[in-house]
Scaffold this motif. Structure first.
Motif, PDB file in Angstrom:
ATOM      1  N   TYR A 295       0.857  -1.190   0.000  1.00 16.35           N
ATOM      2  CA  TYR A 295       0.000   0.000   0.000  1.00 16.35           C
ATOM      3  C   TYR A 295       0.890   1.236   0.000  1.00 16.35           C
ATOM      4  O   TYR A 295       1.668   1.458   0.931  1.00 16.35           O
ATOM      5  CB  TYR A 295      -0.920  -0.013   1.230  1.00 16.35           C
ATOM      6  CG  TYR A 295      -1.896   1.137   1.279  1.00 16.35           C
ATOM      7  CD1 TYR A 295      -2.957   1.210   0.383  1.00 16.35           C
ATOM      8  CD2 TYR A 295      -1.763   2.154   2.229  1.00 16.35           C
ATOM      9  CE1 TYR A 295      -3.861   2.257   0.428  1.00 16.35           C
ATOM     10  CE2 TYR A 295      -2.658   3.200   2.288  1.00 16.35           C
ATOM     11  CZ  TYR A 295      -3.711   3.255   1.381  1.00 16.35           C
ATOM     12  OH  TYR A 295      -4.597   4.306   1.420  1.00 16.35           O
ATOM     13  N   HIS A 296       0.820   2.005  -1.071  1.00 11.37           N
ATOM     14  CA  HIS A 296       1.660   3.186  -1.251  1.00 11.37           C
ATOM     15  C   HIS A 296       3.138   2.836  -1.126  1.00 11.37           C
ATOM     16  O   HIS A 296       3.919   3.568  -0.488  1.00 11.37           O
ATOM     17  CB  HIS A 296       1.283   4.281  -0.256  1.00 11.37           C
ATOM     18  CG  HIS A 296      -0.054   4.898  -0.555  1.00 11.37           C
ATOM     19  ND1 HIS A 296      -0.650   5.827   0.270  1.00 11.37           N
ATOM     20  CD2 HIS A 296      -0.938   4.712  -1.573  1.00 11.37           C
ATOM     21  CE1 HIS A 296      -1.824   6.193  -0.225  1.00 11.37           C
ATOM     22  NE2 HIS A 296      -2.016   5.514  -1.355  1.00 11.37           N
TER      23      HIS A 296
ATOM     24  N   GLN B 170      -7.517   2.766   5.547  1.00  9.11           N
ATOM     25  CA  GLN B 170      -7.011   3.998   4.939  1.00  9.11           C
ATOM     26  C   GLN B 170      -7.664   4.282   3.593  1.00  9.11           C
ATOM     27  O   GLN B 170      -8.058   5.415   3.300  1.00  9.11           O
ATOM     28  CB  GLN B 170      -5.485   3.909   4.774  1.00  9.11           C
ATOM     29  CG  GLN B 170      -4.701   3.899   6.067  1.00  9.11           C
ATOM     30  CD  GLN B 170      -4.756   5.233   6.798  1.00  9.11           C
ATOM     31  OE1 GLN B 170      -5.073   6.264   6.217  1.00  9.11           O
ATOM     32  NE2 GLN B 170      -4.443   5.209   8.086  1.00  9.11           N
ATOM     33  N   ALA B 171      -7.796   3.248   2.755  1.00  6.23           N
ATOM     34  CA  ALA B 171      -8.297   3.456   1.398  1.00  6.23           C
ATOM     35  C   ALA B 171      -9.807   3.662   1.343  1.00  6.23           C
ATOM     36  O   ALA B 171     -10.304   4.514   0.590  1.00  6.23           O
ATOM     37  CB  ALA B 171      -7.903   2.267   0.521  1.00  6.23           C
TER      38      ALA B 171
ATOM     39  N   SER C  69      -9.960   7.922   3.883  1.00  5.02           N
ATOM     40  CA  SER C  69      -9.722   8.803   2.736  1.00  5.02           C
ATOM     41  C   SER C  69     -10.787   9.890   2.613  1.00  5.02           C
ATOM     42  O   SER C  69     -10.580  10.888   1.925  1.00  5.02           O
ATOM     43  CB  SER C  69      -9.668   7.976   1.448  1.00  5.02           C
ATOM     44  OG  SER C  69     -10.879   7.248   1.282  1.00  5.02           O
TER      45      SER C  69
END
Length: 399
Positions: A346-347, A359-360, A364
């Motif tokens: 992730y990232h 988070q996504a 967000s």
């Protein structure tokens, strides 16, 4: 024989759903205060969930064993059932603690550990006690203590358990720490309960690792000594089950639950002055206060469902309440997987699957505390979907 109570299933389901909600936030850094445990003394909504479930265990113990007697089972068969069920509940909790049975993170002192080294390291840190373990032990002991005893004998036993625990925690000296336990009640690692946790669960002096809760190390919130008053919680539930199953008119039974619940809450609040309400040590005042709250809560649900016949809202919670072991064990295993073991990119970083989803999908666009709550609600709904499928297929795990 008492018919199955929809209100009791709904109450149990509410409790299980609440347990999943508070155990699985999107981020532990962002939690609404009522959905987190009190730091030490005191209580929040979250601190009611565990004793509520244990109180329900006491109620269902009386109802189920009474039903078995009505079907002709003798006391020896009933005793075997109590021992078997208590052992299985303990075993389920113990296995959930150990899952996946190897250390998935770094092994201290070993740069590139083999799988065998990971398994051995896990054995050295496998927590022995836990929520299901406490439920199993409390169920087993309370079941045996209430099997062939009178109400008067059970009340005396509860008083002895609660007063004995209070005296042990406040009057007796804590070896190596204090001449009186009451002087260190505000120190989590200094109490008599913590001393017993280290004595019985910390085996490092034998070279066999520490088996207390990893987040506390020097004490365990579901430790062995503090399980003693939890037995009283289950026994109080057993007395409530006896009252609910009586042949008195329904309104009389509800009035009795409301009255004794209010009295227990008042006594718990008064005892709080000398022995603070505290979930982590399962203080005697906590036992009385939470049992009183459970009795009043159950009476309220029975009044809504059984007196006024307002039942439509109960269906989702009945579905949760019919499969509590699957909900608890399954959610615990899933949480271990997505919070700790399963990683995704992730990232550009290796991130726990739960963190990436949080988070996504939620953080967000939502404020952090709302995003964390939204993740927890979705976790509860996900498990509702699984339990609904099992409910439709009439698949129920009974131990």
């Amino acid at each position: 024989m008492t018919p199955r109570l929809r209100s009791l299933d709904a109450f149990r389901g509410l409790t299980i759903a609440g347990m999943l909600l508070v155990n699985d936030p999107g981020s532990w850094s962002y939690v609404y205060p009522p959905l987190d445990h009190a730091e030490w003394n005191g209580w929040t909504l979250t601190d009611l969930i565990f004793p509520f479930f244990l109180f329900i265990v006491g109620i269902t113990t009386y109802l189920s064993l009474n039903s078995r007697r009505a079907h002709g089972d003798d006391e020896t068969a009933i005793r075997r059932q109590i021992l078997r069920r208590g052992a299985l509940i303990f075993l389920f909790g113990f296995l959930v603690n150990g899952f996946p049975f190897f250390t998935w993170s770094d092994v201290p002192g070993v740069a590139d550990p083999t799988f065998l080294q990971r398994v051995v390291d896990r054995l050295y840190h496998w927590r022995i006690m836990g929520v299901l373990q406490r439920i199993g032990l409390a169920y087993l002991v309370a079941g045996l203590l209430t099997q062939r005893t009178t109400v008067k004998q059970q009340v005396v036993t509860i008083v002895v358990l609660l007063y004995g625990y209070w005296l042990a925690m406040t009057v007796l000296p804590v070896p190596g720490r204090s001449p009186m336990g009451m002087l260190v009640l505000d120190e989590p690692s200094g109490t008599m309960a913590a001393w017993w946790d280290r004595l019985l669960l910390d085996w490092r002096h034998f070279g066999l690792g520490n088996h207390t809760w990893v987040s506390s190390v020097t004490w365990d919130p579901e430790g062995i000594f503090s399980t003693i008053p939890a037995i009283a919680t289950a026994m109080l539930g057993n007395l409530a089950g006896r009252w609910i199953a009586s042949r008195r008119p329904l309104l009389d039974r509800l009035n009795g639950l409301f009255a004794t619940g209010a009295l227990a809450m008042m006594l718990g609040l008064m005892w709080n002055w000398s022995f603070p309400i505290n979930k982590s040590i399962w203080s005697s005042s906590y036992v009385l206060f939470t049992a009183g709250m459970a009795a009043v809560s159950l009476a309220t649900i029975m009044w809504i469902v059984d007196v006024h016949q307002v039942k439509g809202w109960t269906k989702p919670f009945v579905i949760y309440g019919m499969n509590p072991i699957i909900a608890f064990v399954g959610s615990g295993v899933l949480a271990r997987l997505i919070y700790s073991i399963l990683k995704v990119n992730y990232h550009g970083k290796s991130t726990a699957l739960e963190t990436a989803i949080y988070q996504a999908v939620f953080a967000s666009w939502l404020p952090p505390v709302d995003a964390s709550l939204a993740f927890a609600i979705c976790f509860v709904l996900f498990w509702f979907g699984i339990l609904y499928f099992l409910y439709r297929k009439q698949i129920f795990l009974k131990v």
